[in-house]
Design a protein around this motif. Structure first.
Motif, mmCIF file in Angstrom:
data_model
loop_
_atom_site.group_PDB
_atom_site.id
_atom_site.type_symbol
_atom_site.label_atom_id
_atom_site.label_comp_id
_atom_site.label_asym_id
_atom_site.label_seq_id
_atom_site.Cartn_x
_atom_site.Cartn_y
_atom_site.Cartn_z
ATOM 1 N N ASP A 147 -27.020 91.668 40.912
ATOM 2 C CA ASP A 147 -26.461 92.993 40.604
ATOM 3 C C ASP A 147 -25.235 93.331 41.455
ATOM 4 O OD1 ASP A 147 -28.467 93.483 38.702
ATOM 5 O OD2 ASP A 147 -29.855 94.122 40.272
ATOM 6 N N VAL A 148 -24.359 92.359 41.601
ATOM 7 C CA VAL A 148 -23.098 92.578 42.329
ATOM 8 C C VAL A 148 -21.990 92.780 41.309
ATOM 9 C CG1 VAL A 148 -21.425 91.600 43.935
ATOM 10 C CG2 VAL A 148 -23.864 91.208 44.291
ATOM 11 N N SER A 149 -21.229 93.840 41.464
ATOM 12 C CA SER A 149 -20.161 94.165 40.517
ATOM 13 C C SER A 149 -18.840 94.321 41.250
ATOM 14 C CB SER A 149 -20.490 95.462 39.769
ATOM 15 O OG SER A 149 -21.743 95.374 39.126
ATOM 16 N N MET A 150 -17.778 94.366 40.467
ATOM 17 C CA MET A 150 -16.452 94.599 41.041
ATOM 18 C C MET A 150 -16.439 95.908 41.826
ATOM 19 S SD MET A 150 -14.184 92.210 40.230
ATOM 20 C CE MET A 150 -12.621 93.080 40.218
ATOM 21 N N GLY A 151 -15.842 95.859 43.000
ATOM 22 C CA GLY A 151 -15.733 97.041 43.842
ATOM 23 C C GLY A 151 -16.889 97.244 44.792
ATOM 24 N N ASP A 152 -17.987 96.498 44.619
ATOM 25 C CA ASP A 152 -19.122 96.624 45.533
ATOM 26 C C ASP A 152 -18.741 96.118 46.925
ATOM 27 O OD1 ASP A 152 -20.621 97.619 43.512
ATOM 28 O OD2 ASP A 152 -21.940 95.886 43.285
ATOM 29 N N THR A 153 -19.472 96.613 47.900
ATOM 30 C CA THR A 153 -19.292 96.142 49.272
ATOM 31 C C THR A 153 -20.483 95.293 49.665
ATOM 32 O OG1 THR A 153 -18.042 98.126 49.880
ATOM 33 C CG2 THR A 153 -18.965 96.823 51.680
ATOM 34 N N VAL A 154 -20.211 94.092 50.165
ATOM 35 C CA VAL A 154 -21.264 93.177 50.589
ATOM 36 C C VAL A 154 -20.978 92.756 52.021
ATOM 37 C CG1 VAL A 154 -21.644 92.342 48.239
ATOM 38 C CG2 VAL A 154 -20.049 91.129 49.732
ATOM 39 N N ALA A 155 -22.011 92.246 52.691
ATOM 40 C CA ALA A 155 -21.864 91.807 54.077
ATOM 41 C C ALA A 155 -22.269 90.347 54.193
ATOM 42 C CB ALA A 155 -22.719 92.671 55.001
ATOM 43 N N LEU A 156 -21.418 89.548 54.838
ATOM 44 C CA LEU A 156 -21.698 88.146 55.144
ATOM 45 C C LEU A 156 -21.738 87.988 56.646
ATOM 46 C CD1 LEU A 156 -19.296 86.338 52.623
ATOM 47 C CD2 LEU A 156 -21.688 86.962 52.304
ATOM 48 N N ASN A 157 -22.901 87.563 57.152
ATOM 49 C CA ASN A 157 -23.096 87.463 58.607
ATOM 50 C C ASN A 157 -22.712 88.763 59.310
ATOM 51 O OD1 ASN A 157 -24.007 84.862 58.390
ATOM 52 N ND2 ASN A 157 -22.136 83.895 59.126
ATOM 53 N N GLY A 158 -22.964 89.884 58.617
ATOM 54 C CA GLY A 158 -22.682 91.185 59.204
ATOM 55 C C GLY A 158 -21.264 91.686 58.998
ATOM 56 N N VAL A 159 -20.380 90.858 58.453
ATOM 57 C CA VAL A 159 -18.986 91.256 58.213
ATOM 58 C C VAL A 159 -18.875 91.791 56.781
ATOM 59 C CG1 VAL A 159 -16.579 90.524 58.167
ATOM 60 C CG2 VAL A 159 -18.171 89.503 59.813
ATOM 61 N N GLU A 160 -18.338 92.989 56.619
ATOM 62 C CA GLU A 160 -18.285 93.619 55.313
ATOM 63 C C GLU A 160 -17.038 93.199 54.536
ATOM 64 O OE1 GLU A 160 -18.723 97.818 55.516
ATOM 65 O OE2 GLU A 160 -20.893 97.715 55.901
ATOM 66 N N PHE A 161 -17.251 92.975 53.216
ATOM 67 C CA PHE A 161 -16.169 92.610 52.309
ATOM 68 C C PHE A 161 -16.311 93.428 51.028
ATOM 69 C CE2 PHE A 161 -16.829 88.864 54.940
ATOM 70 C CZ PHE A 161 -15.532 88.471 55.259
ATOM 71 N N ARG A 162 -15.185 93.668 50.378
ATOM 72 C CA ARG A 162 -15.160 94.368 49.094
ATOM 73 C C ARG A 162 -14.916 93.345 47.992
ATOM 74 N NH1 ARG A 162 -10.935 96.628 46.348
ATOM 75 N NH2 ARG A 162 -9.598 96.205 48.150
ATOM 76 N N VAL A 163 -15.738 93.393 46.935
ATOM 77 C CA VAL A 163 -15.636 92.422 45.846
ATOM 78 C C VAL A 163 -14.422 92.747 44.983
ATOM 79 C CG1 VAL A 163 -16.781 91.437 43.822
ATOM 80 C CG2 VAL A 163 -18.138 92.083 45.834
ATOM 81 N N VAL A 164 -13.463 91.810 44.940
ATOM 82 C CA VAL A 164 -12.255 92.007 44.136
ATOM 83 C C VAL A 164 -12.152 90.965 43.017
ATOM 84 C CG1 VAL A 164 -10.985 93.047 46.036
ATOM 85 C CG2 VAL A 164 -10.864 90.564 45.685
ATOM 86 N N GLY A 165 -13.103 90.021 42.973
ATOM 87 C CA GLY A 165 -13.052 88.996 41.942
ATOM 88 C C GLY A 165 -14.433 88.462 41.613
ATOM 89 N N ILE A 166 -14.686 88.220 40.342
ATOM 90 C CA ILE A 166 -15.887 87.528 39.875
ATOM 91 C C ILE A 166 -15.393 86.225 39.259
ATOM 92 C CG2 ILE A 166 -17.901 87.596 38.366
ATOM 93 C CD1 ILE A 166 -17.998 89.696 40.540
ATOM 94 N N MET A 167 -15.845 85.084 39.811
ATOM 95 C CA MET A 167 -15.196 83.830 39.427
ATOM 96 C C MET A 167 -16.179 82.671 39.435
ATOM 97 S SD MET A 167 -15.188 82.078 42.448
ATOM 98 C CE MET A 167 -15.667 82.483 44.110
ATOM 99 N N THR A 168 -15.629 81.510 39.090
ATOM 100 C CA THR A 168 -16.350 80.243 39.098
ATOM 101 C C THR A 168 -15.553 79.251 39.922
ATOM 102 O OG1 THR A 168 -17.451 80.511 36.966
ATOM 103 C CG2 THR A 168 -17.024 78.285 37.666
ATOM 104 N N LEU A 169 -16.215 78.526 40.802
ATOM 105 C CA LEU A 169 -15.543 77.479 41.572
ATOM 106 C C LEU A 169 -15.747 76.138 40.875
ATOM 107 C CD1 LEU A 169 -16.269 78.396 45.303
ATOM 108 C CD2 LEU A 169 -14.200 78.787 43.964
ATOM 109 N N ALA A 170 -14.681 75.370 40.756
ATOM 110 C CA ALA A 170 -14.732 74.126 39.985
ATOM 111 C C ALA A 170 -15.708 73.118 40.553
ATOM 112 C CB ALA A 170 -13.333 73.510 39.924
ATOM 113 N N ASP A 171 -15.934 73.150 41.870
ATOM 114 C CA ASP A 171 -16.853 72.192 42.494
ATOM 115 C C ASP A 171 -18.259 72.751 42.634
ATOM 116 O OD1 ASP A 171 -15.852 74.043 44.311
ATOM 117 O OD2 ASP A 171 -16.199 72.747 46.031
ATOM 118 N N ASN A 172 -18.495 73.919 42.065
ATOM 119 C CA ASN A 172 -19.830 74.530 42.108
ATOM 120 C C ASN A 172 -20.193 75.074 40.737
ATOM 121 O OD1 ASN A 172 -21.032 74.783 45.074
ATOM 122 N ND2 ASN A 172 -18.803 74.999 45.212
ATOM 123 N N GLN A 173 -20.029 74.239 39.706
ATOM 124 C CA GLN A 173 -20.417 74.633 38.353
ATOM 125 C C GLN A 173 -21.926 74.846 38.283
ATOM 126 O OE1 GLN A 173 -18.859 71.545 35.754
ATOM 127 N NE2 GLN A 173 -17.116 71.310 37.134
#
Length: 887
Positions: A147-173
């Motif tokens: 349930d992560v959408s554009m504009g949501d705020t998430v934390a990685l290892n306690g560091v907060e980031f704002r979601v600006v893209g929903i994507m696919t990585l070519a090496d992680n299909q």
């Protein structure tokens, strides 16, 4: 035009139930298959275009610590004769993930990369690339499942980031947290990209990245053999350059890149096979029904043959309706499949795999498979059946002597049986061919239904077995040995060494050079001073002055470099000097000296933790099915975690999954290949006493001493800990922490992946049950229509006739449902083994009694619906039929 054509509309109306059932069964089967195959073809086209469109790597290798320029140059040199190779830093953090809004019940890990612009590019479904330090682009499937959408705020290892893209990585299909995992994990594992500044922010949290390097060969036409040879040389070159290579994965063995394509291809073959099986069985149904029609109209056919009609005209006549119905069903099925079913089928894969935006692509091959081939198979099988049936003489047709199945009327039944029992038995014996076909149809429909019902229990059982293979609450894999026990001075010294590792390599080298130069100048000054004291000459005084000036200059240079290091570390000059003094007490050049963990976990916690070693080897599955990755463990003899193992003296204990999957026998010599060292190791399977674990355990175990001897390690080598208590380990040395809850996520993942497919399979199986039972049991009623009419003439009521005929069918259906279950389970086991042989891991088919009972109950309930229709049909059998001349 043949006058027989006028009979076709009447025959269609008269047998509308039969032909409608066949039409629906064929149309639904083709609709599902064509929808799937079109979606699969479109996805395959998208995947095939990705290597060049998104610049997918040719492979990757990971080192325990950051590779030096000299080590990377050694890699480049290995491919210089083959056109060269490009290396790309592909560092990543396996960061803990947390949503700042809403529910965040799962413990999730997100593998986070610095935004890549040269290799393994991203395909964006929404938004764009991260640019600011607090921006992140996250994987589409992971975002959907959490349930992560554009504009949501998430934390990685306690560091907060704002979601600006929903994507696919070519090496992680396909989202594999580890390349050796059996299945994707889209619920608790995802991938993401951040900007360079965001990546630096994660580095500042004290965690160290995974040092992975992707590569692409300049020669895009290298053969697989040449590529493998270069990769072997790469590993040898890195080893010779003293780099600790922890993994090398070629693009062909990278599940994140190849798994989705293989899965789509394998499923396409399965759906195609399923369609053809249904078509063939339907063709046999056609044969049975057409045969019944021919027997019913035997006298008419005999008369027509005697009147001059050729057999080919009659064959064409009786083939016409099956062909018309088959072609109409194929046309309708394809239209429905292409327009309505391709979207749901596409969602089955886009809900599990991270792929670029979908674009439908037309395929004549799919059209041929789902239209031309089914109709051709249907016509061919029906034609063969008709030709066999039409091989009789006109006299045989007139005498109704065309039936070769069943038991002749003169067969004597035991007198002690009641009239009702003998009558029902007679019905059964005279319709053996129809009942045999009914048994096959019930068996096939039961196989589909049991397969769909048993998938979830099987996967849950598999996940439970995987849970049990994790022998402790924590299984830590290390990049290099790390001792838990040590004195406080040793911990301080290794902490200083770890801290200094955070300094840029060039600056630390400059500091070491400045220190060496200062020491050299200090020694020269001392010599000059001693000379001046012995010979106080003007020349000696000048040399002493020059030495003093050189020392002062070197001291200034050392202090300048020291200030730079102190600034990098955020420490004082004295702190740096103190750290250097502590590190000087360590013998870092001795490979047998292991680092000591900088945190004291406490005597009790340390006492219950156990060292182990693990290394991966490859086993050739044979027959072109690829290689199985097998983890070889070295564990302590008498281990408190790996219990009931007889280890030592060179013995190897095989996991139960390996033995079950490959059928090893006592005394078999198993060859395992080391792709990093280009060596083959041979281990002997000792039978039942050499087997451990569940049928999902795919590891091999030996004593730690035997492990180190086999792989040429020093006697004290290890690279992991098992512990029921959490350990605080230096992040620089930790590769992973495996817990039982990680395995529990697999069951949840399978449930999410299979829900939609299972509902579709169950519905299809029930539908096949209904149609098969209706068509095949109807043929029994039609075959006995004259006898039913006689019974009515003799005064039997409709209810009594139904008991005699319908109950015979009922007993046959009930017996078929029960008898076929062991055969189905054996078939499922064989099918599972054949289907999954080329996949990593081993899944044991698990069919709870509840599933078997559910299949029987569903089949019988479906039959009851059919039986009600037959009771109604029996009521419509006219009395006048008995008065017709049977000759």
């Amino acid at each position: 035009m043949s006058p027989l054509i006028k009979r076709l509309p009447r025959e269609l109306v008269h047998n509308i139930g039969k032909y409608l059932g066949i039409f629906l069964l064929m149309a639904v089967s083709i609709a599902l298959t064509s929808g799937f195959l079109l979606a699969a073809h479109s996805i395959s086209v998208i995947i095939d275009d990705m290597p060049e469109t998104y610049v997918i790597e040719d492979g990757r290798f990971t080192t325990a610590f950051e590779a030096t320029d000299e080590q990377l140059d050694a890699v480049r040199d290995t491919a210089s004769d083959s056109g060269g190779i490009e290396l790309y830093k592909n560092y990543s953090f396996d960061a803990s993930f947390e949503k700042t809004q809403g529910d965040n019940a799962r413990n999730c890990t997100v593998r986070t990369f610095e935004h890549r612009t040269q290799v393994d590019l991203a395909a964006y479904a929404q938004g764009g690339e991260p640019q600011a330090a607090d921006e992140i682009a996250i994987d589409r499937v992971f975002a959907t499942n959490n349930d992560v959408s554009m504009g949501d705020t998430v934390a990685l290892n306690g560091v907060e980031f704002r979601v600006v893209g929903i994507m696919t990585l070519a090496d992680n299909q396909a989202l594999f947290q580890s390349n050796s995992d059996f299945t994707v994990n889209t619920l608790s594992f995802g991938v993401a990209e951040v900007s360079s500044e965001g990546f630096r922010a994660l580095e500042n949290t004290g965690f160290l990245p995974s040092y992975t390097y992707s590569y692409r060969f300049a020669d895009r036409d290298l053969s697989v053999a040449d590529r493998v040879d270069i990769e072997k040389d790469m590993v040898s070159a890195l080893s010779d350059a003293h780099a600790n290579v922890t993994d090398l994965t070629d693009v062909d063995s990278n599940q994140g890149i190849g798994y989705a394509k293989d899965d789509v291809s394998g499923d396409s073959a399965m759906w195609t096979t399923l369609l053809y099986i249904i078509i063939v069985i339907m063709a046999f149904v056609f044969v049975v029904l057409t045969s019944g029609t021919i027997e019913e109209e035997s006298a008419i056919i005999g008369t027509l043959l005697a009147s001059g009609y050729r057999r080919r005209e009659l064959v064409a006549h009786y083939l016409a309706l099956p062909c018309i119905v088959g072609i109409a069903a194929a046309a309708v099925g394809n239209v429905v499949g292409f327009t309505l079913m391709s979207e749901p089928m596409r969602n089955l894969y886009y809900g599990s795999y991270s792929l670029p935006p979908y674009c439908a692509t037309w395929s004549w091959g799919v059209f041929f498979q789902t239209t031309v081939v089914p109709v051709a198979v249907l016509v061919l099988v029906t034609l063969v059946g008709l030709l066999r049936k039409m091989g009789h003489t006109p006299l045989q047709f007139l005498r109704h002597e065309t039936s070769k199945g069943g038991v002749k009327r003169g067969f004597a039944l035991p007198e002690r049986l009641s009239f009702t029992a003998r009558f029902r038995l007679r019905v059964f014996l005279r319709n053996l061919g129809n009942f045999a076909t009914l048994f096959v149809g019930i068996g096939f429909a039961s196989l589909l239904l049991l397969f769909s019902l048993a998938i979830l229990p099987t996967m849950s059982h598999y996940a439970e077995n995987l849970h049990n293979t994790v022998v402790a609450q924590h299984q830590y894999s290390l990049k290099a040995p790390l001792e838990l026990e040590g004195t406080s001075d040793e911990r301080e010294a290794w902490k200083a060494a770890d801290t200094l590792q955070g300094v840029e390599g060039a600056r630390l080298s400059a500091l070491e050079n400045a220190a060496d130069d200062a020491q050299e100048k200090a020694d020269a000054l001392k010599v000059a001073a001693e000379t001046l004291q012995v010979e106080p000459t003007l020349e000696a005084m000048q040399k002493a002055q020059d030495a003093q000036n050189a020392f002062a200059k070197s001291q200034d240079a050392f202090n300048s470099e020291l200030d730079g290091v102190a600034a990098d570390l955020g420490a004082t000059r004295d702190d740096v000097v103190d750290m250097i003094d502590k590190v000087s007490d360590l013998n870092l050049d001795d490979e047998n000296v292991h680092p000591v963990n900088t945190v004291d976990n406490g005597a009790d916690t340390i006492a219950q933790a156990e060292k182990f070693a693990v290394y991966t080897l490859q086993y050739d599955r044979g027959e072109g099915n690829g290689e199985e990755t097998i983890a070889v463990y070295g564990v302590q003899e008498g281990s408190r975690y790996w219990t009931d193992m007889d280890l030592g003296s060179g013995k190897a204990v095989f996991g139960g999954g390996l033995v079950d999957k490959f059928g090893f026998k006592q005394g078999d010599a198993i060859e395992l290949y080391d792709k990093y060292e280009d060596k083959t190791h041979t281990l002997t399977f000792t039978g039942d006493e050499g087997t451990w674990g569940t049928k999902s355990t795919m590891n091999i175990y030996m004593s730690l001493d035997d492990f180190n001897a086999m792989f040429g390690n020093d006697a004290a080598y290890f690279n992991g800990y098992v512990s029921d208590e959490p350990l605080t380990l230096d992040s620089r040395y930790v590769a992973s922490d495996l817990t039982p809850s990680d395995m529990d996520a697999i069951g949840e993942q399978f449930t999410g992946m299979m829900d939609d497919m299972i509902g579709m399979l169950v519905g299809m199986s029930v539908f096949i049950f209904l149609v098969f039972m209706y068509l095949l049991t109807k043929s029994v009623i039609d075959h006995n229509a004259r006898s039913i009419s006689y019974m009515k003439v003799f005064g039997y009521r409709d209810r009594e006739v139904s008991k005699l005929y319908v109950r015979s069918i009922t007993w046959c259906v009930a017996a078929s449902l029960i008898v076929c279950q062991p055969l189905i389970i054996a078939s499922l086991t064989a099918i599972f083994k054949a289907m999954l042989l080329s996949y990593s891991g081993n899944i044991e088919i698990y069919v709870p009694l509840a599933c078997i009972l559910e299949v029987i109950a569903t089949g019988f309930a479906t039959y009851l619906v059919v039986a009600l229709l037959h009771v109604r049909h029996i009521k419509k059998v006219p009395l006048a039929l008995a008065l017709k001349n049977a000759e």
